[in-house]
Design a protein around this motif. Sequence first.
Motif, PDB file in Angstrom:
ATOM      1  N   ALA A   8       0.830  -1.206   0.000  1.00 29.80           N
ATOM      2  CA  ALA A   8       0.000   0.000   0.000  1.00 29.80           C
ATOM      3  C   ALA A   8       0.864   1.254   0.000  1.00 29.80           C
ATOM      4  O   ALA A   8       0.591   2.209  -0.744  1.00 29.80           O
ATOM      5  N   VAL A   9       1.923   1.275   0.805  1.00 26.89           N
ATOM      6  CA  VAL A   9       2.831   2.415   0.853  1.00 26.89           C
ATOM      7  C   VAL A   9       3.479   2.619  -0.515  1.00 26.89           C
ATOM      8  O   VAL A   9       3.551   3.739  -1.030  1.00 26.89           O
ATOM      9  N   ALA A  10       3.958   1.535  -1.113  1.00 26.49           N
ATOM     10  CA  ALA A  10       4.592   1.629  -2.430  1.00 26.49           C
ATOM     11  C   ALA A  10       3.592   2.077  -3.491  1.00 26.49           C
ATOM     12  O   ALA A  10       3.932   2.867  -4.376  1.00 26.49           O
ATOM     13  N   GLY A  11       2.363   1.585  -3.406  1.00 22.88           N
ATOM     14  CA  GLY A  11       1.330   2.000  -4.351  1.00 22.88           C
ATOM     15  C   GLY A  11       1.056   3.489  -4.272  1.00 22.88           C
ATOM     16  O   GLY A  11       0.957   4.175  -5.295  1.00 22.88           O
ATOM     17  N   VAL A  12       0.960   4.015  -3.065  1.00 24.28           N
ATOM     18  CA  VAL A  12       0.738   5.446  -2.882  1.00 24.28           C
ATOM     19  C   VAL A  12       1.941   6.230  -3.401  1.00 24.28           C
ATOM     20  O   VAL A  12       1.786   7.263  -4.054  1.00 24.28           O
ATOM     21  N   ALA A  13       3.142   5.734  -3.149  1.00 21.74           N
ATOM     22  CA  ALA A  13       4.345   6.409  -3.659  1.00 21.74           C
ATOM     23  C   ALA A  13       4.323   6.480  -5.183  1.00 21.74           C
ATOM     24  O   ALA A  13       4.732   7.488  -5.771  1.00 21.74           O
ATOM     25  N   LEU A  14       3.827   5.440  -5.846  1.00 20.08           N
ATOM     26  CA  LEU A  14       3.726   5.461  -7.307  1.00 20.08           C
ATOM     27  C   LEU A  14       2.673   6.465  -7.774  1.00 20.08           C
ATOM     28  O   LEU A  14       2.867   7.136  -8.792  1.00 20.08           O
ATOM     29  N   ALA A  55      -9.885  10.714  -1.732  1.00 16.10           N
ATOM     30  CA  ALA A  55      -8.505  10.523  -1.260  1.00 16.10           C
ATOM     31  C   ALA A  55      -7.540  10.435  -2.440  1.00 16.10           C
ATOM     32  O   ALA A  55      -6.462  11.038  -2.414  1.00 16.10           O
ATOM     33  N   LEU A  56      -7.925   9.710  -3.477  1.00 15.99           N
ATOM     34  CA  LEU A  56      -7.083   9.596  -4.671  1.00 15.99           C
ATOM     35  C   LEU A  56      -6.948  10.945  -5.361  1.00 15.99           C
ATOM     36  O   LEU A  56      -5.837  11.360  -5.722  1.00 15.99           O
ATOM     37  N   ASP A  57      -8.058  11.655  -5.518  1.00 17.13           N
ATOM     38  CA  ASP A  57      -8.029  12.972  -6.159  1.00 17.13           C
ATOM     39  C   ASP A  57      -7.156  13.951  -5.383  1.00 17.13           C
ATOM     40  O   ASP A  57      -6.402  14.727  -5.973  1.00 17.13           O
ATOM     41  N   GLN A  58      -7.246  13.908  -4.053  1.00 20.56           N
ATOM     42  CA  GLN A  58      -6.470  14.830  -3.226  1.00 20.56           C
ATOM     43  C   GLN A  58      -4.972  14.624  -3.420  1.00 20.56           C
ATOM     44  O   GLN A  58      -4.214  15.581  -3.520  1.00 20.56           O
ATOM     45  N   VAL A  59      -4.540  13.356  -3.482  1.00 21.82           N
ATOM     46  CA  VAL A  59      -3.110  13.077  -3.683  1.00 21.82           C
ATOM     47  C   VAL A  59      -2.678  13.527  -5.075  1.00 21.82           C
ATOM     48  O   VAL A  59      -1.590  14.075  -5.246  1.00 21.82           O
ATOM     49  N   GLY A  64       2.338  16.462  -2.460  1.00 16.19           N
ATOM     50  CA  GLY A  64       3.187  16.618  -1.286  1.00 16.19           C
ATOM     51  C   GLY A  64       2.446  16.610   0.033  1.00 16.19           C
ATOM     52  O   GLY A  64       3.066  16.673   1.100  1.00 16.19           O
ATOM     53  N   ASP A  65       1.144  16.517   0.004  1.00 17.68           N
ATOM     54  CA  ASP A  65       0.307  16.551   1.206  1.00 17.68           C
ATOM     55  C   ASP A  65       0.379  15.193   1.916  1.00 17.68           C
ATOM     56  O   ASP A  65      -0.232  14.227   1.486  1.00 17.68           O
ATOM     57  N   THR A  66       1.120  15.141   3.016  1.00 15.82           N
ATOM     58  CA  THR A  66       1.311  13.861   3.712  1.00 15.82           C
ATOM     59  C   THR A  66       0.019  13.325   4.305  1.00 15.82           C
ATOM     60  O   THR A  66      -0.187  12.114   4.343  1.00 15.82           O
ATOM     61  N   GLU A  70      -1.472   9.640   3.521  1.00 16.16           N
ATOM     62  CA  GLU A  70      -1.844   8.684   4.566  1.00 16.16           C
ATOM     63  C   GLU A  70      -3.283   8.210   4.409  1.00 16.16           C
ATOM     64  O   GLU A  70      -3.586   7.036   4.609  1.00 16.16           O
ATOM     65  N   GLU A  71      -4.169   9.124   4.030  1.00 17.54           N
ATOM     66  CA  GLU A  71      -5.568   8.755   3.822  1.00 17.54           C
ATOM     67  C   GLU A  71      -5.698   7.805   2.632  1.00 17.54           C
ATOM     68  O   GLU A  71      -6.416   6.805   2.701  1.00 17.54           O
TER      69      GLU A  71
END
Length: 131
Positions: A8-14, A55-59, A64-66, A70-71
């Motif tokens: 999940a962390v790696a997916g968000v990083a991508l 959550a996806l749209d916000q990222v 850069g919004d941590t 996280e969400e």
Amino acid sequence: MDPITAVAVAGVALVVKGALETTGQEAGRVGWGGGVRLVERVRARFRGDTEAEGALDQVQQSPGDTAAQEELQRMLLAYMIRDRDFEAEIRQTVDEAVAARGGQGQVNAAVIKNAQVFNEKVEIQGDWNIS
């Protein structure tokens, strides 16, 4: 960190990396085309869940919004736990991203900030300033 959380962390990083490349903040870097596919797959899976889509749209709007990262990580993890096929797809996409970089992952501290990252080996090049 358990393996599914690491995915999940790696997916968000991508997702963050793709958003940064789109906005030009990482212009000139060689991109990996699977990031778009990952975002499309996550968006399709989140369809109908306004909180997850948000959550996806916000990222994507503020990479850069941590708090947004996280969400999104929390949402992605919840969906992967409930749907093992979806988890397998995300895991495969993350594995493809690592393979596209020659089998070595790259950590971008500006992107992941406070996330825990497990690496086999860390190499630092250039000037190192700690403040």
